[in-house]
Structure formats: structure tokens, C-alpha cells
Design a protein around this motif. Structure first.
Motif, PDB file in Angstrom:
ATOM      1  N   ASP B   3       0.833  -1.202   0.000  1.00 19.11           N
ATOM      2  CA  ASP B   3       0.000   0.000   0.000  1.00 19.11           C
ATOM      3  C   ASP B   3       0.868   1.252   0.000  1.00 19.11           C
ATOM      4  O   ASP B   3       0.630   2.185  -0.768  1.00 19.11           O
ATOM      5  N   ARG B   6       2.367   1.944  -3.242  1.00 22.88           N
ATOM      6  CA  ARG B   6       1.391   2.504  -4.170  1.00 22.88           C
ATOM      7  C   ARG B   6       1.257   4.020  -3.942  1.00 22.88           C
ATOM      8  O   ARG B   6       1.214   4.805  -4.886  1.00 22.88           O
ATOM      9  N   LEU B   7       1.186   4.397  -2.662  1.00 27.56           N
ATOM     10  CA  LEU B   7       1.059   5.819  -2.334  1.00 27.56           C
ATOM     11  C   LEU B   7       2.278   6.582  -2.845  1.00 27.56           C
ATOM     12  O   LEU B   7       2.149   7.650  -3.457  1.00 27.56           O
ATOM     13  N   SER B  10       2.292   6.884  -6.704  1.00 25.83           N
ATOM     14  CA  SER B  10       1.303   7.790  -7.299  1.00 25.83           C
ATOM     15  C   SER B  10       1.643   9.251  -7.005  1.00 25.83           C
ATOM     16  O   SER B  10       1.574  10.100  -7.887  1.00 25.83           O
ATOM     17  N   LEU B  11       2.039   9.537  -5.752  1.00 27.53           N
ATOM     18  CA  LEU B  11       2.397  10.930  -5.438  1.00 27.53           C
ATOM     19  C   LEU B  11       3.654  11.334  -6.212  1.00 27.53           C
ATOM     20  O   LEU B  11       3.739  12.444  -6.747  1.00 27.53           O
ATOM     21  N   VAL B  14       2.705  12.118  -9.808  1.00 28.42           N
ATOM     22  CA  VAL B  14       2.064  13.437  -9.942  1.00 28.42           C
ATOM     23  C   VAL B  14       3.126  14.529  -9.900  1.00 28.42           C
ATOM     24  O   VAL B  14       3.127  15.460 -10.713  1.00 28.42           O
ATOM     25  N   CYS B  15       4.076  14.407  -8.952  1.00 31.90           N
ATOM     26  CA  CYS B  15       5.138  15.417  -8.841  1.00 31.90           C
ATOM     27  C   CYS B  15       5.996  15.444 -10.107  1.00 31.90           C
ATOM     28  O   CYS B  15       6.340  16.517 -10.610  1.00 31.90           O
ATOM     29  N   GLY B  18       4.145  16.994 -12.950  1.00 34.03           N
ATOM     30  CA  GLY B  18       4.066  18.437 -12.685  1.00 34.03           C
ATOM     31  C   GLY B  18       5.381  19.127 -13.008  1.00 34.03           C
ATOM     32  O   GLY B  18       5.404  20.176 -13.648  1.00 34.03           O
ATOM     33  N   CYS B  19       6.486  18.517 -12.560  1.00 34.25           N
ATOM     34  CA  CYS B  19       7.817  19.082 -12.826  1.00 34.25           C
ATOM     35  C   CYS B  19       8.064  19.168 -14.331  1.00 34.25           C
ATOM     36  O   CYS B  19       8.540  20.198 -14.824  1.00 34.25           O
ATOM     37  N   ALA B  21       5.944  19.399 -16.720  1.00 39.63           N
ATOM     38  CA  ALA B  21       5.132  20.474 -17.296  1.00 39.63           C
ATOM     39  C   ALA B  21       5.794  21.822 -17.035  1.00 39.63           C
ATOM     40  O   ALA B  21       5.866  22.681 -17.924  1.00 39.63           O
ATOM     41  N   LEU B  22       6.315  22.018 -15.812  1.00 42.90           N
ATOM     42  CA  LEU B  22       6.937  23.298 -15.471  1.00 42.90           C
ATOM     43  C   LEU B  22       8.212  23.520 -16.267  1.00 42.90           C
ATOM     44  O   LEU B  22       8.479  24.621 -16.737  1.00 42.90           O
ATOM     45  N   VAL B  25       7.178  24.588 -19.771  1.00 40.24           N
ATOM     46  CA  VAL B  25       6.702  25.977 -19.846  1.00 40.24           C
ATOM     47  C   VAL B  25       7.845  26.955 -19.595  1.00 40.24           C
ATOM     48  O   VAL B  25       7.970  27.981 -20.259  1.00 40.24           O
ATOM     49  N   ASN B  26       8.732  26.596 -18.643  1.00 47.89           N
ATOM     50  CA  ASN B  26       9.856  27.474 -18.322  1.00 47.89           C
ATOM     51  C   ASN B  26      10.758  27.666 -19.536  1.00 47.89           C
ATOM     52  O   ASN B  26      11.162  28.777 -19.867  1.00 47.89           O
TER      53      ASN B  26
END
Lengths: 226, 210
Positions: B3, B6-7, B10-11, B14-15, B18-19, B21-22, B25-26
Motif C-alpha cells: 500500500d 502505491r502511495l 502515485s504521489l 504526480v510530482c 508536474g515538474c 510540465a513546469l 513551460v519554463n
């Protein structure tokens, strides 16, 4: 179709985030010193709210319930940074006047509140409409507050002199003035509700502002993912 | 155990997304952001010199010192404008400012704050030059002129080699500048920047006026 419209309109008045849900008080009190600041902050928040609501609604079934809040915060922070970078590159004028308010959006509890209370339970289209509606409701409330404060403190609106020779009244520029103006707004909202209740033959009872009314964190993680 | 894994995954995912994507864009906005910054600096440099003085600043003849950069403009091989780009600490972080100096007399021509994070409505009284717009009157500002700011304009005409303190002004002490009440920290931040520029000008005058 009707439910789509309902989700969009509810944020504007019936569930206005500032005047009814009492969310986002920190930016409300801080940024409502002038109508222009209020408008910019409101629109930037709307953009972040709409974007983060859509993404969170898309990934709501993929992320485990236990780490959902950190995931939401990461998504929101990414959106705020993207908005900031885009503004610096393509809207330098806007960035100069609003630059310092943009990072504040990350800690705006309306954004996280809508992610948890709405986007994590509904599809992307409804979440988008909810985000835009709530954002515009926030903008309208902020601008009303900002307009009143700016006018009372210097007789100007959107930095234009409306009443020449208006005495400078600094109290309304300070945070204390924000509390006073907000209190009058909320009192007016309550008065309206009381009259409405009276007309319908009910006795108005003010909402209890404790945890029993809010369902954001009442459900446990397993239920969250059914 | 499974478990927790898995946490974490997944987190972490997401990070990572997100990185990514940044970073994207940067990278995409880097060039336009730098162009905007350069254009803004050029426009501001021209506002720090007296109105009507038409000059181009020469990037090759810039002089960098500790926390202060001097920009210089030449015409026919002669120095016509000198502007110090400096900074100080205000209430909300750094206050970036430009201090225009007259090469002939060494006096301050204009102080212009170009970047800050001061409290709007309070600290900005000491930093922002904003024209009061009116519904009843058109703008009277000429090109090249800047709107007045009572605090910043107190430096105009003062010596560019002195050291300044905040206080109640006295006729025989030109080194005392009156601050803005309600914006003490912001006033101090601007003053610190001006003092840094003046110190460098005092110590490197010959090299700067070269």
C-alpha cells in the motif's frame, strides 16, 4: 443541460465562495484594497481554479485517497507557476501590477476546497463549470468589496478620480477597514435571508459555522473512492 | 507495505509530471521573458535621465560592482548619461531601483523604483510613481516624464556622493531625507539602494566618468 447551468450559476450567488461559503478570507481581506487589484486577483484565481478542477477531476480515480490532498496541492502549485510564467512572458503590464498576488493563489482555500468538495466527485466538464462559476463569484465579491474600499478611502474607482476632493480616509485601505466593510456585506446578506424567511413564514436561523455543516473531510478514504 | 509503495509511486508520479510540465513551460517562456526584461530595463533607464535627453545606453560599457551596476550612455565619445542599477531591502524583500546621476555635476537626477514586493497602498507610497487619473481631466504627462512621488523626488538634485539617513529634515543638513509614514521599511529599502549607488560613485568616480 439544466444541471450544467446550475453548477455554473451556483458559485455566482447562491454558494458564493466569499459571501456564503466564507472561503478564501485571507486573499479577500488582503487584496480588496482597490477594485483593480481585486479584478486581477479574481481573474487569475478563476484561471487556476478552472485548470486545477479539470485536471483533478481527470485523475480523481487514479490517485489513492490517502495522498489525494498532497496531489491536489502539487497540481494547484503547478498551475499557479504556469500562470505566473505565462504572465511574465506575454503580459508584462499585467504582471507588473499583479505579480506579487499570483503566488498567493496557491494558499487560497477556495481552490483546494473546490478540488476536494467538487472536482474529486464529478466529471471534468461539470468541474470546469464549477471552477469558472466559483472563480467568477469570487471575482465579483472581491470587486464589490474592493470598489467600496477604494471609493471610501480616496474617492477613486479603478484608480480614476470619481469625486474630486474626497478626503483621504486611510482606515479603509488598512486590514481593519476590510473587516468592517466585509461585516456590512455579510450583515446585508443575512438581512436579505431573514426577510425572505419571514415572507415564507419561517424563522430564519443563521447557519452554524462548525464542522457539522461542512462535508469536506467527513468521509473516510475508502468511501471517497467508491 | 504494498500500500505504501502505491502511495509513494502515485504521489511521485504526480510530482514528476508536474515538474515536467513546469520545465516545458519554463523553457518555452525563457526567451520572451528575458526579452521583456531587457526591453523594460532599457525603457526605465531612459526614464531615469532628465526628460528630453535622447541617448542610447551601451551594453558593452556597463560597469558591475558589488550589488550595483552602472549603465552608461555616450554621444560622440562623450559620457552624457550615467544610471546606477541598485537594490535595497524593503518590507517585502528586495527593492530594485535606478538612480540617475548627472555626469557633469554628480547630482542625482531621478530615483526610479523598478521592482519590489511592498504592500500595495502602504509601502508602494514610497516606491511607485503613479499618476492620479481622473474621470474629469485628461493626462498631462509628456513623453519621457514620470509621475511625481513625493518621497523619491526628495533625492532629486542632491549630491550623488553623499550618504543619506531618514529623519526630520533640517535646512542645514542635506543628508537627512524625510520618509513616508506608514511605509518606514519601504523608505529605508529605497534609501539603502541609493546609499549603495552613492558609495560606489564616491569610490570609483574617475573610472565611472571615463
Amino acid at each position: 443541460m439544466k444541471s450544467y447551468l446550475k453548477e455554473f450559476v451556483k458559485g455566482l450567488w447562491q454558494e458564493n465562495p466569499v459571501l456564503v461559503l466564507m472561503l478564501g478570507m485571507c486573499p479577500t481581506l488582503a487584496v480588496s484594497s482597490s477594485a483593480k487589484n481585486a479584478l486581477g486577483m479574481g481573474l487569475a484565481t478563476t484561471a487556476v481554479l478552472a485548470g486545477s478542477n479539470v485536471v483533478i477531476s481527470l485523475i480523481r480515480k487514479l490517485i489513492p485517497g490517502k495522498v489525494r490532498i498532497p496531489c491536489y496541492i502539487v497540481v494547484i502549485a503547478v498551475f499557479v507557476t504556469i500562470v505566473q510564467l505565462l504572465m511574465a512572458a506575454y503580459a508584462p503590464e499585467l504582471n507588473r501590477t499583479l505579480g506579487i498576488f499570483i503566488p498567493l493563489i496557491v494558499v487560497n482555500c477556495i481552490v483546494l476546497g473546490r478540488a476536494e468538495a467538487f472536482a474529486s466527485k464529478h466529471g471534468p466538464v461539470l468541474s470546469l463549470l464549477d471552477g469558472i462559476g466559483m472563480g467568477l463569484g469570487f471575482t465579483v465579491a472581491l470587486m464589490a468589496l474592493g470598489g467600496v474600499r477604494e471609493f471610501l478611502s480616496g474617492g477613486t474607482l479603478f484608480e480614476y478620480v470619481v469625486v474630486p476632493g474626497w478626503p483621504s480616509f486611510m482606515l479603509f485601505k488598512f486590514p481593519a477597514g476590510a473587516f468592517i466593510v466585509l461585516a456590512f456585506f455579510l450583515a446585508a446578506m443575512n438581512y436579505r435571508k431573514m426577510r425572505q424567511a419571514l415572507r415564507e413564514g419561517r424563522i430564519y436561523e443563521p447557519p452554524e459555522l462548525d464542522c457539522s455543516r461542512c462535508h469536506i473531510c467527513s468521509h473516510d478514504d475508502d468511501e471517497h473512492h467508491k | 507495505m504494498k500500500d505504501i509503495l502505491r502511495l509513494m509511486v502515485s504521489l511521485g508520479l504526480v510530482c514528476a509530471i508536474g515538474c515536467a510540465a513546469l520545465v516545458f513551460v519554463n523553457e518555452r517562456t525563457k526567451a520572451p521573458r528575458e526579452a521583456v526584461e531587457q526591453a523594460v530595463l532599457n525603457d526605465n533607464l531612459k526614464l531615469a535621465v532628465p526628460a528630453g535627453l535622447d541617448c542610447e545606453f551601451d551594453a558593452a560599457r556597463r560597469l558591475d560592482y558589488d550589488k550595483v551596476t552602472f549603465h552608461r550612455a555616450y554621444r560622440d565619445g562623450r559620457l552624457v548619461a550615467l544610471v546606477a542599477q541598485t537594490r535595497g531591502h524593503g518590507f517585502g524583500g528586495r527593492i530594485y531601483s535606478l538612480v540617475g546621476l548627472d555626469p557633469a555635476s554628480g547630482a542625482i537626477t531621478r530615483v526610479l523604483v523598478t521592482g519590489h514586493a511592498e504592500t500595495p497602498g502602504l509601502g508602494t507610497q514610497a516606491t511607485d510613481r503613479k499618476e492620479q487619473k481622473s474621470l474629469w481631466k485628461a493626462s498631462e504627462l509628456q513623453p519621457g516624464e514620470v509621475p511625481p512621488n513625493a518621497f523619491l523626488d526628495r533625492f532629486t538634485g542632491k549630491s550623488g556622493e553623499a550618504s543619506y539617513v531618514l529623519g526630520k529634515p533640517e535646512p542645514d543638513k542635506p543628508g537627512i531625507i524625510e520618509g513616508v509614514s506608514g511605509a518606514t521599511y519601504s523608505s529605508k529599502g529605497v534609501l539603502q539602494g541609493v546609499n549603495r549607488a552613492c558609495k560606489v560613485f564616491r569610490e570609483h568616480r574617475a573610472e565611472l566618468l571615463n
